[in-house]
Design a protein around this motif. Structure first.
Motif, PDB file in Angstrom:
ATOM      1  N   ARG A  10     -20.101   7.097 -55.146  1.00 44.30           N
ATOM      2  CA  ARG A  10     -21.670   6.880 -55.254  1.00 44.30           C
ATOM      3  C   ARG A  10     -22.156   8.395 -54.972  1.00 44.30           C
ATOM      4  NH1 ARG A  10     -21.550   2.118 -51.028  1.00 44.30           N
ATOM      5  NH2 ARG A  10     -20.235   3.659 -50.301  1.00 44.30           N
ATOM      6  N   VAL A  11     -22.705   8.919 -56.268  1.00 44.72           N
ATOM      7  CA  VAL A  11     -23.068  10.404 -56.086  1.00 44.72           C
ATOM      8  C   VAL A  11     -24.806  10.440 -56.090  1.00 44.72           C
ATOM      9  CG1 VAL A  11     -22.719  12.420 -57.160  1.00 44.72           C
ATOM     10  CG2 VAL A  11     -20.996  10.949 -56.870  1.00 44.72           C
ATOM     11  N   LEU A  12     -25.248  11.034 -55.293  1.00 44.73           N
ATOM     12  CA  LEU A  12     -26.737  11.335 -55.459  1.00 44.73           C
ATOM     13  C   LEU A  12     -26.932  12.745 -56.177  1.00 44.73           C
ATOM     14  CD1 LEU A  12     -29.948  10.562 -55.133  1.00 44.73           C
ATOM     15  CD2 LEU A  12     -29.582  11.518 -52.617  1.00 44.73           C
ATOM     16  N   VAL A  13     -27.299  12.964 -57.078  1.00 47.26           N
ATOM     17  CA  VAL A  13     -27.761  14.240 -58.150  1.00 47.26           C
ATOM     18  C   VAL A  13     -28.930  14.640 -57.996  1.00 47.26           C
ATOM     19  CG1 VAL A  13     -27.586  15.410 -60.274  1.00 47.26           C
ATOM     20  CG2 VAL A  13     -25.674  13.331 -59.798  1.00 47.26           C
ATOM     21  N   LEU A  14     -29.226  15.751 -56.975  1.00 50.76           N
ATOM     22  CA  LEU A  14     -30.611  16.165 -57.131  1.00 50.76           C
ATOM     23  C   LEU A  14     -30.997  17.328 -57.903  1.00 50.76           C
ATOM     24  CD1 LEU A  14     -30.563  16.468 -53.008  1.00 50.76           C
ATOM     25  CD2 LEU A  14     -30.891  14.731 -54.277  1.00 50.76           C
ATOM     26  N   GLY A  15     -32.249  17.285 -58.384  1.00 51.31           N
ATOM     27  CA  GLY A  15     -32.675  18.328 -59.397  1.00 51.31           C
ATOM     28  C   GLY A  15     -31.952  17.870 -60.787  1.00 51.31           C
ATOM     29  N   MET A  71     -30.954   8.298 -50.800  1.00 51.57           N
ATOM     30  CA  MET A  71     -29.615   8.540 -50.181  1.00 51.57           C
ATOM     31  C   MET A  71     -28.979   7.331 -49.584  1.00 51.57           C
ATOM     32  SD  MET A  71     -29.272  11.745 -47.826  1.00 51.57           S
ATOM     33  CE  MET A  71     -29.985  13.246 -48.899  1.00 51.57           C
ATOM     34  N   GLN A  72     -29.799   6.193 -49.383  1.00 50.63           N
ATOM     35  CA  GLN A  72     -28.976   5.175 -48.494  1.00 50.63           C
ATOM     36  C   GLN A  72     -27.659   4.937 -49.437  1.00 50.63           C
ATOM     37  OE1 GLN A  72     -29.956   3.937 -45.555  1.00 50.63           O
ATOM     38  NE2 GLN A  72     -31.873   4.545 -45.549  1.00 50.63           N
ATOM     39  N   GLY A  73     -26.727   4.502 -48.885  1.00 44.95           N
ATOM     40  CA  GLY A  73     -25.492   3.993 -49.460  1.00 44.95           C
ATOM     41  C   GLY A  73     -24.711   4.726 -50.349  1.00 44.95           C
ATOM     42  N   GLN A  74     -24.835   6.134 -50.436  1.00 44.01           N
ATOM     43  CA  GLN A  74     -24.344   7.029 -51.305  1.00 44.01           C
ATOM     44  C   GLN A  74     -23.179   7.621 -50.409  1.00 44.01           C
ATOM     45  OE1 GLN A  74     -25.119   7.908 -54.336  1.00 44.01           O
ATOM     46  NE2 GLN A  74     -27.576   6.841 -54.225  1.00 44.01           N
ATOM     47  N   ASP A  75     -22.302   8.228 -51.186  1.00 45.87           N
ATOM     48  CA  ASP A  75     -20.925   8.876 -50.553  1.00 45.87           C
ATOM     49  C   ASP A  75     -21.219  10.441 -50.676  1.00 45.87           C
ATOM     50  OD1 ASP A  75     -19.434   6.443 -50.354  1.00 45.87           O
ATOM     51  OD2 ASP A  75     -19.096   6.441 -52.615  1.00 45.87           O
ATOM     52  N   LEU A  76     -21.822  10.811 -51.469  1.00 51.28           N
ATOM     53  CA  LEU A  76     -22.065  12.128 -51.665  1.00 51.28           C
ATOM     54  C   LEU A  76     -23.289  12.728 -52.397  1.00 51.28           C
ATOM     55  CD1 LEU A  76     -18.950  14.164 -53.209  1.00 51.28           C
ATOM     56  CD2 LEU A  76     -21.253  14.398 -54.296  1.00 51.28           C
ATOM     57  N   VAL A  77     -23.588  13.711 -51.971  1.00 50.37           N
ATOM     58  CA  VAL A  77     -25.039  14.511 -52.474  1.00 50.37           C
ATOM     59  C   VAL A  77     -24.500  15.750 -53.219  1.00 50.37           C
ATOM     60  CG1 VAL A  77     -27.277  15.572 -51.840  1.00 50.37           C
ATOM     61  CG2 VAL A  77     -26.148  13.581 -50.383  1.00 50.37           C
ATOM     62  N   SER A  78     -25.053  15.849 -54.304  1.00 49.41           N
ATOM     63  CA  SER A  78     -24.831  17.198 -55.371  1.00 49.41           C
ATOM     64  C   SER A  78     -26.167  17.695 -55.571  1.00 49.41           C
ATOM     65  CB  SER A  78     -24.091  16.466 -56.534  1.00 49.41           C
ATOM     66  OG  SER A  78     -24.112  17.656 -57.461  1.00 49.41           O
ATOM     67  N   ALA A  79     -26.319  18.946 -55.114  1.00 48.08           N
ATOM     68  CA  ALA A  79     -27.801  19.540 -54.981  1.00 48.08           C
ATOM     69  C   ALA A  79     -27.636  20.817 -56.049  1.00 48.08           C
ATOM     70  CB  ALA A  79     -28.106  20.240 -53.694  1.00 48.08           C
ATOM     71  N   ASN A  80     -28.404  20.684 -57.075  1.00 47.77           N
ATOM     72  CA  ASN A  80     -28.567  21.649 -58.252  1.00 47.77           C
ATOM     73  C   ASN A  80     -29.925  21.825 -58.380  1.00 47.77           C
ATOM     74  OD1 ASN A  80     -25.754  20.786 -59.776  1.00 47.77           O
ATOM     75  ND2 ASN A  80     -26.943  18.864 -58.797  1.00 47.77           N
ATOM     76  N   LEU A  81     -30.448  22.864 -57.436  1.00 52.85           N
ATOM     77  CA  LEU A  81     -31.661  23.165 -57.053  1.00 52.85           C
ATOM     78  C   LEU A  81     -32.435  24.554 -57.415  1.00 52.85           C
ATOM     79  CD1 LEU A  81     -32.103  20.719 -54.069  1.00 52.85           C
ATOM     80  CD2 LEU A  81     -33.117  20.260 -56.436  1.00 52.85           C
ATOM     81  N   ALA A  82     -33.699  24.742 -57.215  1.00 53.73           N
ATOM     82  CA  ALA A  82     -34.101  26.127 -57.685  1.00 53.73           C
ATOM     83  C   ALA A  82     -35.392  26.182 -56.703  1.00 53.73           C
ATOM     84  CB  ALA A  82     -34.402  26.738 -59.006  1.00 53.73           C
ATOM     85  N   GLY A  83     -35.942  27.283 -56.559  1.00 50.92           N
ATOM     86  CA  GLY A  83     -37.319  27.337 -55.693  1.00 50.92           C
ATOM     87  C   GLY A  83     -36.969  27.700 -54.334  1.00 50.92           C
ATOM     88  N   ALA A  95     -32.176  14.308 -44.251  1.00 50.85           N
ATOM     89  CA  ALA A  95     -32.209  13.029 -44.938  1.00 50.85           C
ATOM     90  C   ALA A  95     -30.478  12.259 -44.749  1.00 50.85           C
ATOM     91  CB  ALA A  95     -32.410  13.117 -46.307  1.00 50.85           C
ATOM     92  N   MET A  96     -29.628  13.427 -44.647  1.00 49.91           N
ATOM     93  CA  MET A  96     -28.235  13.328 -44.687  1.00 49.91           C
ATOM     94  C   MET A  96     -27.771  12.870 -43.291  1.00 49.91           C
ATOM     95  SD  MET A  96     -26.159  15.902 -47.114  1.00 49.91           S
ATOM     96  CE  MET A  96     -24.648  15.142 -47.246  1.00 49.91           C
ATOM     97  N   HIS A  97     -28.406  13.455 -42.213  1.00 49.92           N
ATOM     98  CA  HIS A  97     -28.299  12.945 -41.051  1.00 49.92           C
ATOM     99  C   HIS A  97     -28.716  11.580 -40.486  1.00 49.92           C
ATOM    100  CE1 HIS A  97     -27.921  17.399 -39.047  1.00 49.92           C
ATOM    101  NE2 HIS A  97     -26.517  16.707 -39.643  1.00 49.92           N
ATOM    102  N   GLU A  98     -29.961  11.278 -41.366  1.00 45.94           N
ATOM    103  CA  GLU A  98     -30.910  10.005 -41.042  1.00 45.94           C
ATOM    104  C   GLU A  98     -30.066   8.810 -41.601  1.00 45.94           C
ATOM    105  OE1 GLU A  98     -34.587  10.603 -42.446  1.00 45.94           O
ATOM    106  OE2 GLU A  98     -35.446  12.098 -40.735  1.00 45.94           O
ATOM    107  N   THR A  99     -29.207   9.303 -42.710  1.00 43.73           N
ATOM    108  CA  THR A  99     -28.479   8.100 -43.609  1.00 43.73           C
ATOM    109  C   THR A  99     -27.126   8.085 -43.232  1.00 43.73           C
ATOM    110  OG1 THR A  99     -28.334   9.776 -45.343  1.00 43.73           O
ATOM    111  CG2 THR A  99     -30.046   8.185 -45.305  1.00 43.73           C
ATOM    112  N   GLY A 100     -26.434   9.174 -42.572  1.00 42.85           N
ATOM    113  CA  GLY A 100     -25.077   9.240 -42.269  1.00 42.85           C
ATOM    114  C   GLY A 100     -24.166   9.539 -43.414  1.00 42.85           C
TER     115      GLY A 100
END
Ligand SMILES: NC(=O)c1ccc[n+]([C@@H]2O[C@H](COP(=O)([O-])OP(=O)(O)OC[C@H]3O[C@@H](n4cnc5c(N)ncnc54)[C@H](OP(=O)(O)O)[C@@H]3O)[C@@H](O)[C@H]2O)c1
Length: 201
Positions: A10-15, A71-83, A95-100
């Motif tokens: 379960r992947v959270l894609v940011l940006g 982020m709840q219940g995700q296995d992995l965060v993939s960050a593709n950001l700018a700024g 957020a990762m600390h809070e959700t584990g």
């Protein structure tokens, strides 16, 4: 996080509306069984490419509460950001600390350590430098990718350099980066707590 034969990652894609993120979404849908949450500002810009596997969530990465909820219940965060990437990195880490959630793939840039021979890059890379430092100081299972210049060539063809080594090459295809992200998503433990230069092989 899981391989293709186990539970889908379960992947959270940011940006998620960014150039690399959109390319990687396509590759993950075609070449893995990952379940994706696409997180972006102004979500009406993005059509859900596969409602059976994809959830689209509107949000700003700097809104840590909204991010935590996605982020709840995700296995992995993939960050593709700018700024303001250092501030973004801090919000992601909180957020990762809070959700584990422990596993983070973070797209940075070549040059953040002065590792590109003959190139200084100076202040233009400050957001990349600062965010990499914030992530490396965290306790997360991160992989930072430091790509060369993106191009649209279709081939998957890349080499990796490790932190402390001079960067080799200059350009890299979006498909190469998406292929590396696919491998990181589907191979638990691969390149954990590493910062990798990525360029055409
Ligand atoms: N292009 C290159 O040759 C190259 C080379 C090396 C490294 N890089 C770096 O690699 C990264 C990815 O590149 P890219 O071409 O995919 O970039 P991109 O198309 O500009 O995508 C970046 C995304 O970040 C999103 N974003 C920015 N701030 C946000 C926030 N607070 N909350 C949520 N989303 C936010 C933007 O969303 P909005 O659409 O809402 O603004 C945008 O969709 C960038 O940092 C880029 O500088 C690029």
């Amino acid at each position: 996080m899981t391989s293709a034969t186990q539970q889908p990652a379960r992947v959270l894609v940011l940006g998620a509306n960014g150039q690399l993120a959109r390319n990687t979404t396509r590759v993950l849908l075609q070449q893995s069984n990952a379940q994706l949450t696409l997180y972006l500002r102004r979500a009406s810009r993005l059509e859900n490419p596969d409602p059976s596997r994809v959830r689209v969530v509107e949000g700003d990465v700097l809104d840590t509460a909204a991010l935590r909820s996605a982020m709840q219940g995700q296995d992995l965060v993939s960050a593709n950001l700018a700024g303001d990437m250092a501030r973004q990195a801090r919000s992601i880490i909180d957020a990762m600390h809070e959700t584990g959630v422990k596993r983070l793939i973070f797209i940075s840039s070549m040059g953040v350590y002065g590792e590109v021979p003959g190139e200084a890059y100076r202040s233009v890379l400050n957001p990349y430098r600062d965010s990499a430092a914030v992530i490396e100081a965290s306790d997360l299972d991160y992989t930072i990718l430091r790509p060369g210049w993106f191009d649209q060539t279709p081939a998957v063809d890349y080499q990796i350099t490790h932190k402390g080594e001079p960067f080799r090459g200059h350009d890299v295809s979006l498909n190469s980066l998406s292929d590396l992200i696919l491998k990181l998503v589907t191979t638990p433990g691969l390149h954990v707590r590493e910062s990798l230069g990525v360029s055409r092989g």
